[in-house]
Design an enzyme around this catalytic site. Structure first.
Site: not given
Ligand code: NAP
Length: 246
Positions: A7, A10, A61, A151, A153
């Site tokens: 991932g 982005r 994944v 989420y 869990a």
């Molecule tokens: P995001 O901007 O929505 O990016 C999600 C990434 O995951 C993208 O690169 C997407 O690829 C990829 N992805 C989605 N489904 C996938 C799959 N089935 N197989 C492989 N790749 C997949 O999210 P983010 O906010 O950066 O979050 C990244 C991580 O941090 C996540 O695990 C999230 O739960 C965690 N997190 C985020 C926050 C927050 O405040 N943002 C807080 C706590 C934890 P594409 O671009 O190709 O769709």
């Protein structure tokens, strides 16, 4: 060192890719659907550090066989991988009473099972090298957040997975830790979080601001640095001092 980040196209993953490259590492990263975003990140990273190797791979994944195919390609291209960051994640927010089987399963499959597939694939390479750093991206929501049972869990599951890896492979030179981010502004939170939740964050976070993703990425690369050598089996909050969600 060689990083593998899922991932990385982005948000937080892209921040980790760029941070790792800027600190002198080579990075293989994956995207799921958005090839343009992945190519743009690879191009930015290459411009930032032309001597570094950065390559994007398409991967879902949730698909164990695809993880193995992409993993084989990464090991062929990079020789080995020392740092694994299973970052890919999604959310599908609903109250439990109206959450479907598919909505539950899809989030668990992506956030938890996908992370397991990725780490399981790269463990033999890390064991063979006598060194490995695994950095999971959980969430402060691991302790519960209304409307996010699937989420939460999945993110709580990562804590058990990481703590077990820390015990199984600590003596092989491999550490496993979990970052517990609070609110970072990315596509995930822009699309999936209400403005009331954003306001809650700004009101209650002691640091009173929304952080930049590099403020999380730097903790991930620190865990892979010499300074992080003896940190193992830990869950590290990166939340500006606010450790609960409504
Ligand atoms: P995001 O901007 O929505 O990016 C999600 C990434 O995951 C993208 O690169 C997407 O690829 C990829 N992805 C989605 N489904 C996938 C799959 N089935 N197989 C492989 N790749 C997949 O999210 P983010 O906010 O950066 O979050 C990244 C991580 O941090 C996540 O695990 C999230 O739960 C965690 N997190 C985020 C926050 C927050 O405040 N943002 C807080 C706590 C934890 P594409 O671009 O190709 O769709």
């Amino acid at each position: 060192m060689n990083f593998f980040v899922t991932g990385g196209s982005r948000g937080i993953g892209a921040g980790i890719v760029r941070q790792a490259v800027s600190e002198g590492h080579d990075v293989a990263f994956t995207y799921h659907a958005d090839a343009d975003a992945a190519n743009a990140i690879a191009a930015k990273a290459a411009a930032q550090a032309p001597e570094r190797k950065v390559k994007a791979y398409k991967l879902d994944v949730r698909d164990s066989a695809a993880v193995e195919t992409v993993g084989d390609a990464v090991l062929r291209d990079f020789g080995t991988v020392q740092v694994v960051v299973p970052n890919a994640g999604i959310n599908i927010n609903k109250l439990v009473v109206s959450m479907s089987d598919e909505e539950w399963q899809d989030v668990l499959d992506t956030n938890l099972t996908g992370a397991f597939y990725v780490v399981r694939y790269f463990l033999p390479a890390m064991i063979a090298g006598g060194f490995g750093r695994i950095v999971f991206i959980s969430s402060l929501a691991a302790s519960g957040s209304s409307g996010q049972a699937n989420y939460c869990a999945s993110k709580a599951g990562l804590l058990g997975l990481s703590a077990t890896l820390a015990k199984e492979y600590g003596r092989r030179g491999i550490t496993s830790n979990v970052l517990m981010p609070g609110f970072f502004e990315t596509d995930m939170t822009r699309e999936g979080m209400s403005s009331a939740n954003r306001d809650f964050w700004l009101k209650h976070c002691p640091q009173g601001r929304i952080p930049d993703v590099c403020e999380l990425a730097g903790v991930a690369t620190f865990l892979a640095s010499k300074g992080g050598n003896f940190i193992n089996g830990q869950a590290i909050p990166v939340n500006g001092g606010l450790n609960w969600a409504p």
